[in-house]
Design an enzyme around this catalytic site. Structure first.
Site, PDB file in Angstrom:
ATOM      1  N   GLN A 249     -21.793 -27.589  59.455  1.00 46.12           N
ATOM      2  CA  GLN A 249     -22.798 -28.505  58.224  1.00 46.12           C
ATOM      3  C   GLN A 249     -23.855 -27.559  58.126  1.00 46.12           C
ATOM      4  OE1 GLN A 249     -22.019 -30.839  56.396  1.00 46.12           O
ATOM      5  NE2 GLN A 249     -20.008 -31.697  57.443  1.00 46.12           N
TER       6      GLN A 249
ATOM      7  N   CYS B 146     -11.591 -44.646  57.981  1.00 47.06           N
ATOM      8  CA  CYS B 146     -10.434 -45.565  57.585  1.00 47.06           C
ATOM      9  C   CYS B 146      -9.059 -44.933  57.981  1.00 47.06           C
ATOM     10  CB  CYS B 146     -10.416 -45.672  55.932  1.00 47.06           C
ATOM     11  SG  CYS B 146     -11.781 -46.598  55.480  1.00 47.06           S
TER      12      CYS B 146
HETATM   13  C1  LIG Z   1     -15.777 -30.268  58.582  1.00 52.03           C
HETATM   14  C2  LIG Z   1     -16.315 -30.049  60.129  1.00 52.03           C
HETATM   15  C3  LIG Z   1     -15.536 -29.469  60.951  1.00 52.03           C
HETATM   16  C4  LIG Z   1     -14.103 -29.082  60.704  1.00 52.03           C
HETATM   17  O1  LIG Z   1     -13.996 -27.957  59.865  1.00 52.03           O
HETATM   18  P1  LIG Z   1     -12.341 -27.516  59.267  1.00 52.03           P
HETATM   19  O2  LIG Z   1     -12.883 -26.200  58.635  1.00 52.03           O
HETATM   20  O3  LIG Z   1     -12.251 -28.498  58.279  1.00 52.03           O
HETATM   21  O4  LIG Z   1     -11.361 -27.461  60.365  1.00 52.03           O
HETATM   22  C5  LIG Z   1     -15.773 -29.374  62.277  1.00 52.03           C
HETATM   23  N1  LIG Z   1     -17.182 -29.621  62.551  1.00 52.03           N
HETATM   24  C6  LIG Z   1     -17.825 -30.161  61.469  1.00 52.03           C
HETATM   25  C7  LIG Z   1     -19.411 -30.572  62.084  1.00 52.03           C
HETATM   26  C8  LIG Z   1     -17.597 -30.280  60.413  1.00 52.03           C
HETATM   27  O5  LIG Z   1     -18.482 -31.090  59.491  1.00 52.03           O
END
Ligand SMILES: *Cc1c(COP(=O)(O)O)cnc(C)c1O
Length: 419
Positions: A199, A346
């Protein structure tokens, strides 16, 4: 353009989500591919389709050159060397490689690992699995703002600790973690530090060497790149950080991740990182402004609201609010023209309140009454004004309904608040 009913017919360009009749405010779940990213990727599907592992002809050379350029863009965004970037299929795989890879390589040194109770499932899952294999895991508990401190990390480290994994920024509540301090606490005790930065990359500045991070996971689809692309940054240190690979085969990516590279995806990830590097600062300022306007616009017209996550140390595009006396799920149903996420997963028939909101001390009702707004690159000021209006009128209507039911003495439905 504001109200879905008056929205013009979908057009091929530009990607204004509101034109599809639904305003997209779920940027923590995924983001659209930036049109500039898509354009960079297209030639690598059927024109420059070579395998970068082909060393004997121009098709292979061209593909390899594109992959190395992309590696350079990712390295540039994070201030590391290109050699320190390993391509994966996304943050889930990167997190698995960092955690299982360390456990496999450092078995002799110890069997204890440290993380937090509010990590993403792609971090918690590997730790749960390691517990079944005899490893011991400490799950640090966050404060009410979702904070985890370096002192907590330092206090959890034992002589048997081999890894600390704390995320860079939270996917639900937006809280940003003190990576430099945590990394220092780890370095003092010679413990490796991994951060899930899915993020944070491209949203906030991350100078990996000066922060002291050893391993960092990122994903393309949270920063306007394609899904199914990502990377694990592995710092070169001496002694060298050993990692046991998850996927064995032809020895691609320095033997750490075998398999033919996803060239178009990698090219897209590179372009996404280049754009993020160029535009992050101004974009963060713009998003913070829109996010604060959304917060203030809702707060000034509604009572009994609370902010989840840290009031200042949070991602620019994140707003997570609990609306007293309203069920998040009914709110989401009434706000069908706005794509947001509730504080409940969900995944089962009955929505379970988020483990994150519970861990930061919300009771079940509060956790059920929360909405997560994730603003992004294509969010406009007009959309935010529309969302404020819709959220305020919807919460008021749902609250009026609830009190009308109460005043008429109609017994409440048997509550399912104990689920
Ligand atoms: C979306 C997310 C993931 C997973 O990433 P993908 O590329 O969808 O496998 C892992 N950690 C955090 C904090 C995320 O927001």
């Amino acid at each position: 353009m504001l109200s879905p009913s008056t929205a013009p017919q979908p057009q091929l360009s530009p990607p204004s989500p509101s034109r599809r009749g639904c305003i997209y405010l779920d940027g923590h779940a995924t983001t659209p591919v930036d049109p500039r990213v898509l354009e960079t990727m297209l030639p690598f599907f059927s024109e420059s389709f070579g395998n970068p592992a082909s060393r004997t002809h121009v098709y292979g050379w061209r593909a390899e050159e594109a992959v190395e350029r992309a590696r350079g863009e990712i390295a540039g965004l994070l201030g590391v060397n290109s050699k320190e970037v390993i391509f994966t299929s996304g943050a889930t795989e990167s997190n698995n490689l960092a955690i299982f890879g360390t456990a496999g390589a450092c078995r002799e040194q110890g069997n204890h690992l440290v993380t937090s109770a509010i990590e993403h499932h792609s971090v918690l899952g590997p730790f749960r699995q390691l517990e079944k294999q005899g490893f011991q895991v400490t799950y640090l508990q966050p404060s009410r703002t979702g904070a985890i401190t370096a002192a907590q990390v330092a206090g959890a480290i034992t002589p048997r600790t081999i890894l600390v994994s704390i995320m860079a920024a939270h996917n639900e509540i937006g809280t940003i973690y003190p990576l430099a301090e945590i990394a220092r606490a780890c370095a003092e005790r010679r413990i490796r530090f991994h951060t899930d930065a899915a993020q944070a990359v491209g949203k906030i500045p991350l100078e990996v060497p000066s922060l002291g991070i050893d391993l960092l996971s990122l994903t393309g689809h949270k920063l306007y790149g394609p899904k199914g692309t990502g990377a694990l940054v592995i710092r070169t240190k001496s002694p060298r950080l050993q990692l046991q690979p998850l996927i064995h085969g032809g020895g691609h990516e320095r033997g750490l991740r075998s398999g033919t590279l996803n060239v178009p995806g990698i090219v897209g990830l590179g372009a996404a990182c280049r754009i993020a590097r160029e535009e992050m600062e101004g974009e963060a300022r713009r998003l913070r402004g829109l996010r604060d306007r959304l917060h203030q616009g809702i707060c000034s017209q509604l009572e009994d609201l609370s902010l989840n996550g840290h009031p200042e140390r949070r991602l620019p595009g994140n707003l997570n609010l609990s609306f007293g006396g309203v069920e998040g799920e009914s709110l989401i149903v009434s706000l069908r023209d706005i794509a947001v996420s509730s504080g409940a997963a969900c995944t089962s028939a009955k929505p379970e309140p988020s483990y994150v909101l519970k861990a930061i001390g919300l009771d079940s009702d509060r956790a059920h009454s929360s909405l997560r707004f994730g603003l992004g690159r294509f969010t406009t000021a007009e959309e935010i004004e529309y969302v404020i209006k819709r959220v305020v009128e919807t919460v008021k209507r749902l609250r009026d309904l609830a009190s009308a039911v109460k005043n008429r003495g109609i017994p409440d439905q048997p509550t399912s608040s104990d689920h």
